[in-house]
Design an enzyme around this catalytic site. Structure first.
Site, short mmCIF file in Angstrom:
data_model
loop_
_atom_site.label_atom_id
_atom_site.label_comp_id
_atom_site.label_asym_id
_atom_site.label_seq_id
_atom_site.Cartn_x
_atom_site.Cartn_y
_atom_site.Cartn_z
N VAL A 11 0.83 -1.21 0.00
CA VAL A 11 0.00 0.00 0.00
C VAL A 11 0.86 1.26 0.00
O VAL A 11 0.64 2.17 -0.81
CB VAL A 11 -0.95 -0.02 1.22
CG1 VAL A 11 -1.63 1.32 1.42
CG2 VAL A 11 -2.00 -1.11 1.04
N LEU A 149 -7.05 -0.92 -3.04
CA LEU A 149 -6.33 -1.55 -4.15
C LEU A 149 -6.25 -3.07 -3.96
O LEU A 149 -6.36 -3.57 -2.84
CB LEU A 149 -4.92 -0.96 -4.28
CG LEU A 149 -3.91 -1.14 -3.14
CD1 LEU A 149 -3.32 -2.53 -3.07
CD2 LEU A 149 -2.79 -0.13 -3.29
N CYS A 259 -5.44 -9.48 3.69
CA CYS A 259 -6.52 -8.57 4.10
C CYS A 259 -7.78 -9.29 4.58
O CYS A 259 -8.20 -9.09 5.73
CB CYS A 259 -6.87 -7.64 2.95
SG CYS A 259 -5.53 -6.47 2.62
N LYS A 320 -3.44 -15.76 -4.62
CA LYS A 320 -4.16 -15.47 -5.88
C LYS A 320 -3.11 -15.17 -6.94
O LYS A 320 -1.94 -14.97 -6.60
CB LYS A 320 -5.13 -14.31 -5.70
CG LYS A 320 -4.45 -12.98 -5.45
CD LYS A 320 -5.46 -11.85 -5.47
CE LYS A 320 -4.76 -10.51 -5.38
NZ LYS A 320 -5.65 -9.38 -5.42
N ARG A 327 0.45 -15.02 2.30
CA ARG A 327 -0.17 -14.95 3.62
C ARG A 327 -1.56 -15.61 3.58
O ARG A 327 -2.37 -15.30 2.73
CB ARG A 327 -0.26 -13.48 4.08
CG ARG A 327 1.09 -12.92 4.46
CD ARG A 327 1.02 -11.46 4.84
NE ARG A 327 1.03 -10.58 3.69
CZ ARG A 327 1.13 -9.24 3.77
NH1 ARG A 327 1.20 -8.65 4.94
NH2 ARG A 327 1.16 -8.51 2.68
#
Ligand SMILES: NC(=O)c1ccc[n+]([C@@H]2O[C@H](COP(=O)([O-])OP(=O)(O)OC[C@H]3O[C@@H](n4cnc5c(N)ncnc54)[C@H](O)[C@@H]3O)[C@@H](O)[C@H]2O)c1
Length: 434
Positions: A11, A149, A259, A320, A327
């Site tokens: 980020v 994002l 996240c 992904k 993580r």
């Protein structure tokens, strides 16, 4: 404007590079000396498409340091973008955010806007305010600017956001942030100003909603298997409804990443603390925990006792595609289960191999190519939907595997075609379960 960004992860670095791209003078701070050295050498410490090229382009406007005294005094705006990992009880660990806030207060020499970009629970702005005020000698302004994002598309998402959410409490913060973000919303995408608690809550609500869609579709897929329905058809059937939309309806081996798992946990923790329990979200988390065991269960149901002592090829380790972030990746759950069952995992990922070696060491074997992973393997499990895995040479797969077993965690292949080719093929929520 002079902008300082504290924390140069996915980020912080993206924010810094994109603001520098627009001509702002940006200083990025990180506590990790290795990261700063790599960045100064023009290298990106993690895999993110387009980031290295962007850094090279904006080098004149962007510098890196570990020294707050170099970064903060000249800044009009300071972004806090450090990590907020889960604490033992699931709540967000705010130690880094608050430590940074104190240092910002200590080093500021002009009226500054302190922007929290890290994902933080509602009420954190009060703590940030108190931490800055401990050491600040001048007035300052707070802003909550949650980031939406996606890793793997970070630069594009930042430069072309769906919306910018800004929680502000003063006119100064509002006008400075409006000016900073104006170039990103020229095509008409909105800047949504709101109060600070609502901005903090918006980020958690967004991630919780997305996690809910994923768990919901995973459960629909599991039921499809039992009733003879095809989740791909169901997905299209419901996704074409404008009220539902097509995104985030693909079933898989469970969500992971930096996240969703931690933000779902933190929101649940807040809901318990505030006495407004979110039972739907509890179920989302439970369903995801179960889903992460699905690929191993499918493999076991096909291989039975022969799993012990077998080599199993695993394609995809990142949570992904387009990232090396592992993580909470479902691949980690699968690998643990394979090892516990006495099997060997032979792994491949187009970009996450260095990260995998750091995390897994010699617990697994690493293959140079996805086809190399198949040599001597009894079965293939596809975990991540990298483009490289979408159209493989099936005859090569079949001749390399000792048994023609493919467990497809992303529904990449056509069940009828796989059957015709002679594979024992299992995917998620489609008509290939026996
Ligand atoms: N990764 C994503 O896709 C994403 C998306 C939206 C929001 N977020 C949120 O943004 C925040 C940052 O996430 P990230 O993925 O960039 O994290 P990250 O772990 O990639 O990076 C965090 C950086 O902060 C640095 N840091 C920690 N303490 C510091 C200190 N005291 N001073 C200076 N630097 C320090 C670390 O060294 C690290 O480089 C988190 O709250 C996360 O939830 C992440």
């Amino acid at each position: 404007m002079n902008v300082s960004i504290i924390g140069t992860g996915y980020v912080g670095l993206t924010t810094g590079a994109c603001l520098a791209f627009l001509g702002h003078k940006v200083t990025c701070v990180d506590a990790d000396e290795n990261k700063i050295k790599l960045l100064e050498a023009g290298r990106v410490p993690f895999y993110e498409p387009h980031m290295e090229d962007l850094l090279a382009d904006v080098r004149a406007n962007l510098c890196f340091t570990m020294d707050y005294a170099e970064a903060v005094p000249k800044a009009d705006v300071v972004f806090i973008a450090v990590g907020t990992p889960p604490d033992e009880d699931g709540s967000a660990d705010l130690r880094h955010v608050l430590a940074v806030a104190e240092l910002v207060g200590k080093h500021m020499t002009r009226e500054v806007v302190v922007v929290t970009k890290s994902t933080v629970p509602v009420g954190t702005a009060d703590k940030v305010e108190a931490a800055v005020a401990k050491t600040a000698k001048l007035p300052f302004h707070l802003c909550s600017n949650p980031e939406f994002l996606k890793e793997g598309a970070a630069v594009d998402d930042f430069l072309k956001p769906d919306r910018v959410v800004l929680g502000v409490a003063t006119d100064h913060a509002r006008s400075v942030m409006a000016e900073l973000y104006a170039p990103f919303v020229r095509t008409g995408k909105p800047i949504i100003f709101m109060d600070i608690p609502s901005a903090e809550m918006t980020k958690y609500a967004a991630n919780a909603m997305l996690a809910t869609r994923i768990s919901f579709m995973n459960e629909v897929a599991n039921l499809c298997e039992r009733v003879g329905a095809d989740v791909d058809m169901v997905r299209k059937g419901i996704g074409s409804d404008d009220r539902i939309g097509p995104s985030f309806l693909f079933p898989g081996p469970g969500y992971g990443g930096s996240c969703f798992p931690k933000d779902v946990k933190a929101l649940l923790r807040t809901s318990v603390e505030k006495g407004a329990e979110m039972s739907v979200l509890h179920a989302v988390e439970e369903a995801n925990d179960r889903q992460k065991h699905l690929l191993f269960a499918k493999l076991k149901s096909v291989m039975g006792a022969s799993l012990k002592g077998s080599r199993i090829a695993v394609w995809g380790l990142a949570f992904k595609p387009q990232t090396d972030d592992m993580r909470e990746s479902p691949a980690l759950t699968l690998i643990d289960e394979l090892i516990d069952a006495g099997a060997t995992a032979v792994t491949h990922d187009p970009v996450a191999m260095p990260e995998a070696k750091r995390r897994l060491g010699d617990r697994v074997t690493y293959a140079a190519t996805n086809y190399d992973a198949l040599t001597g393997a009894a079965a293939l499990v596809v975990v991540t939907d990298w483009n490289e895995y979408r159209h493989p040479d099936f005859s090569r797969i079949k001749s390399a595997l000792s048994k023609p077993i493919v467990i497809d965690g992303r529904n990449l292949y056509d069940p009828a075609k796989m059957k015709n080719l002679g594979f024992t093929y299992r995917s998620i929520g489609r008509g290939d379960q026996s």
